[in-house]
Scaffold this motif. Structure first.
Motif, PDB file in Angstrom:
ATOM      1  N   GLN A  88       0.829  -1.213   0.000  1.00  0.00           N
ATOM      2  CA  GLN A  88       0.000   0.000   0.000  1.00  0.00           C
ATOM      3  C   GLN A  88       0.863   1.261   0.000  1.00  0.00           C
ATOM      4  N   GLN A  89       1.980   1.214   0.693  1.00  0.00           N
ATOM      5  CA  GLN A  89       2.845   2.380   0.813  1.00  0.00           C
ATOM      6  C   GLN A  89       3.443   2.811  -0.517  1.00  0.00           C
ATOM      7  N   ILE A  90       3.592   1.880  -1.463  1.00  0.00           N
ATOM      8  CA  ILE A  90       4.099   2.258  -2.779  1.00  0.00           C
ATOM      9  C   ILE A  90       2.985   2.200  -3.835  1.00  0.00           C
ATOM     10  N   ALA A  91       1.748   2.257  -3.357  1.00  0.00           N
ATOM     11  CA  ALA A  91       0.564   2.399  -4.218  1.00  0.00           C
ATOM     12  C   ALA A  91       0.412   1.269  -5.230  1.00  0.00           C
ATOM     13  N   ILE A  92       0.654   0.021  -4.782  1.00  0.00           N
ATOM     14  CA  ILE A  92       0.340  -1.116  -5.649  1.00  0.00           C
ATOM     15  C   ILE A  92      -0.634  -2.065  -4.956  1.00  0.00           C
ATOM     16  N   ALA A  93      -1.322  -1.544  -3.940  1.00  0.00           N
ATOM     17  CA  ALA A  93      -2.378  -2.298  -3.262  1.00  0.00           C
ATOM     18  C   ALA A  93      -3.417  -1.302  -2.779  1.00  0.00           C
ATOM     19  N   PRO A  94      -4.694  -1.693  -2.747  1.00  0.00           N
ATOM     20  CA  PRO A  94      -5.735  -0.793  -2.227  1.00  0.00           C
ATOM     21  C   PRO A  94      -5.460  -0.424  -0.782  1.00  0.00           C
ATOM     22  N   LYS A  95      -5.894   0.741  -0.376  1.00  0.00           N
ATOM     23  CA  LYS A  95      -5.661   1.181   0.999  1.00  0.00           C
ATOM     24  C   LYS A  95      -6.477   0.331   1.968  1.00  0.00           C
ATOM     25  N   LEU A  96      -5.792  -0.188   2.972  1.00  0.00           N
ATOM     26  CA  LEU A  96      -6.445  -0.957   4.042  1.00  0.00           C
ATOM     27  C   LEU A  96      -6.786   0.020   5.162  1.00  0.00           C
ATOM     28  N   HIS A  97      -8.082   0.296   5.339  1.00  0.00           N
ATOM     29  CA  HIS A  97      -8.504   1.286   6.326  1.00  0.00           C
ATOM     30  C   HIS A  97      -8.595   0.718   7.734  1.00  0.00           C
ATOM     31  N   PHE A  98      -8.967  -0.564   7.814  1.00  0.00           N
ATOM     32  CA  PHE A  98      -9.210  -1.143   9.142  1.00  0.00           C
ATOM     33  C   PHE A  98      -9.060  -2.652   9.093  1.00  0.00           C
ATOM     34  N   TYR A  99      -8.520  -3.206  10.174  1.00  0.00           N
ATOM     35  CA  TYR A  99      -8.573  -4.652  10.375  1.00  0.00           C
ATOM     36  C   TYR A  99      -8.792  -4.892  11.865  1.00  0.00           C
TER      37      TYR A  99
ATOM     38  N   LYS B 261       8.559  -5.549 -10.768  1.00  0.00           N
ATOM     39  CA  LYS B 261       9.600  -4.626 -10.314  1.00  0.00           C
ATOM     40  C   LYS B 261       9.245  -4.020  -8.961  1.00  0.00           C
ATOM     41  N   ASN B 262       8.009  -3.545  -8.839  1.00  0.00           N
ATOM     42  CA  ASN B 262       7.604  -2.867  -7.606  1.00  0.00           C
ATOM     43  C   ASN B 262       7.597  -3.804  -6.410  1.00  0.00           C
ATOM     44  N   LEU B 263       7.106  -5.018  -6.595  1.00  0.00           N
ATOM     45  CA  LEU B 263       7.090  -5.975  -5.491  1.00  0.00           C
ATOM     46  C   LEU B 263       8.511  -6.266  -5.005  1.00  0.00           C
ATOM     47  N   SER B 264       9.454  -6.303  -5.930  1.00  0.00           N
ATOM     48  CA  SER B 264      10.831  -6.643  -5.565  1.00  0.00           C
ATOM     49  C   SER B 264      11.492  -5.573  -4.708  1.00  0.00           C
ATOM     50  N   THR B 265      10.924  -4.352  -4.695  1.00  0.00           N
ATOM     51  CA  THR B 265      11.517  -3.262  -3.908  1.00  0.00           C
ATOM     52  C   THR B 265      11.036  -3.266  -2.464  1.00  0.00           C
ATOM     53  N   LEU B 266      10.028  -4.069  -2.143  1.00  0.00           N
ATOM     54  CA  LEU B 266       9.454  -4.044  -0.795  1.00  0.00           C
ATOM     55  C   LEU B 266      10.368  -4.729   0.215  1.00  0.00           C
ATOM     56  N   PRO B 267      10.309  -4.306   1.477  1.00  0.00           N
ATOM     57  CA  PRO B 267      11.103  -4.972   2.525  1.00  0.00           C
ATOM     58  C   PRO B 267      10.763  -6.453   2.598  1.00  0.00           C
TER      59      PRO B 267
END
Length: 348
Positions: free
Chosen positions: A93-104, A157-163
């Motif tokens: 979500q932080q790099i805008a490749i997933a919908p925003k999770l508002h609550f869990y 590419k974007n997924l590979s940059t995630l921690p």
């Protein structure tokens, strides 16, 4: 609490199943639920999976309409860690490749996230089971046709940059874990189920060769979604209609882990109905990017191992289907047959 129950009962949320309404009252903070009940104008059942139910909640506030997805998870999802899922989702979500999770909710039984509006669902154009069903898929975005290669490459590419997730799963480890679970229940299953297990297990020597080859082409594991089927990708065109751009968003991070990057590439190639030209273009662009990046995760042997990774994808799907077919649940046998038939045992 009584006032909140009355508000919910008088709102569109009351269109949800009674057990879901009870969960909302139990798990969602009162101020958040009050706001949701006050502005929700419609409820729609989106989908039902083996591990969750999804509902579309449409809200309207001062002429502004907003849609969110309410997801209700099974609590006893032993095949995944909900905590790891949420952590991976928020990283994406932080790099805008997933919908925003508002609550869990504290027990991860309830999720509330943004709804991605698609003019044409990605899975409609690039449906599952791409192997042996090549075709030229297109999605019309504004005035231009979208080809999938660039979008799919950007996802990888974007997924590979995630921690790196704390959860680490090698392909060989996945095999051993699934196999052990199948062995544990073997004696209690039907003769037909045992036959299918033996059919899989007879390939152990060849499967080990696939794992060895994939390990030899690996420089370093990366963040991996591990289930990049067309049904887990949404084409977000919000704000892009006038310039013909779009962005693929990932959902369902249940299986995300630190793992082999070829598995994400393989899951795309295996399940997307791409033409040969699209497949070749994606492979060329992916390995060119790997060669040019400052920290490649794969060496020069990787292109030769793509077929092994695709086989591993279908192998794990077949093993999963057998796991689901335990306790005489034979309706999963057709899935097992389909997945097993897509494994090419001519490799190596």
């Amino acid at each position: 609490m009584v006032e909140l129950e009355t508000l919910v009962a008088q709102s569109a949320l009351n269109l949800l199943p009674n057990d879901v309404v009870s969960l909302l009252l139990k798990l969602v903070p009162s101020n958040q639920l009050e706001k949701l009940a006050k502005y929700c104008i419609s409820v729609e059942h989106l989908s039902a999976g083996l591990s969750n139910q999804n509902y579309l909640l449409k809200s309207k506030f001062e002429q502004i309409q907003k849609s969110q997805v309410l997801r209700v998870n099974q609590v006893d999802a032993v095949w995944c860690s909900r905590q790891d899922e949420v952590a991976s989702w928020r990283q994406a979500q932080q790099i805008a490749i997933a919908p925003k999770l508002h609550f869990y909710s504290d027990n991860y039984e309830i999720y509330l996230s943004d709804f991605i509006v698609e003019t044409t669902p990605w899975h409609k154009a690039y449906h599952e089971y791409g192997v042996n069903t090549p075709r030229q898929g297109e999605i019309l975005i504004g005035t231009s046709n979208s080809q999938p290669v660039e979008q799919l490459l950007e996802v990888l590419k974007n997924l590979s940059t995630l921690p790196l997730p704390e959860k680490k799963v090698s392909l060989q480890q996945q095999w051993h874990e699934y196999r052990q679970q199948l062995i544990d229940t073997y004696q209690q299953e039907t003769a037909e189920w045992q036959h299918y297990f033996n059919q899989l297990d007879d390939q152990s020597d060849m499967v080990k060769q696939w794992f060895d080859a994939l390990e030899e082409c690996l420089i370093a594991p990366t963040f991996c979604h591990r289930d990049l089927t067309p049904f887990n990708l949404l084409l977000d065109i919000h704000g892009y209609q006038n310039i013909g751009l779009a962005r693929l968003m990932c959902i369902d991070f249940e299986y995300a882990a630190t793992s082999h990057p070829l598995f994400d590439l393989a899951s795309i190639l295996a399940t997307h109905s791409l033409s040969k030209q699209q497949t070749d273009t994606l492979l060329q662009a992916y390995f060119q990017w790997q060669a040019e990046t400052a920290s490649p995760s794969l060496n020069n042997n990787a292109p030769k191992c793509v077929a092994y990774a695709i086989n591993c994808y279908w192998l794990f799907c077949a093993m999963w289907a057998l796991l689901m077919a335990r306790n005489t649940c034979q309706n999963f046998f057709p899935l097992y047959h389909r997945y097993f038939s897509l494994i090419d045992f001519s490799y190596p």
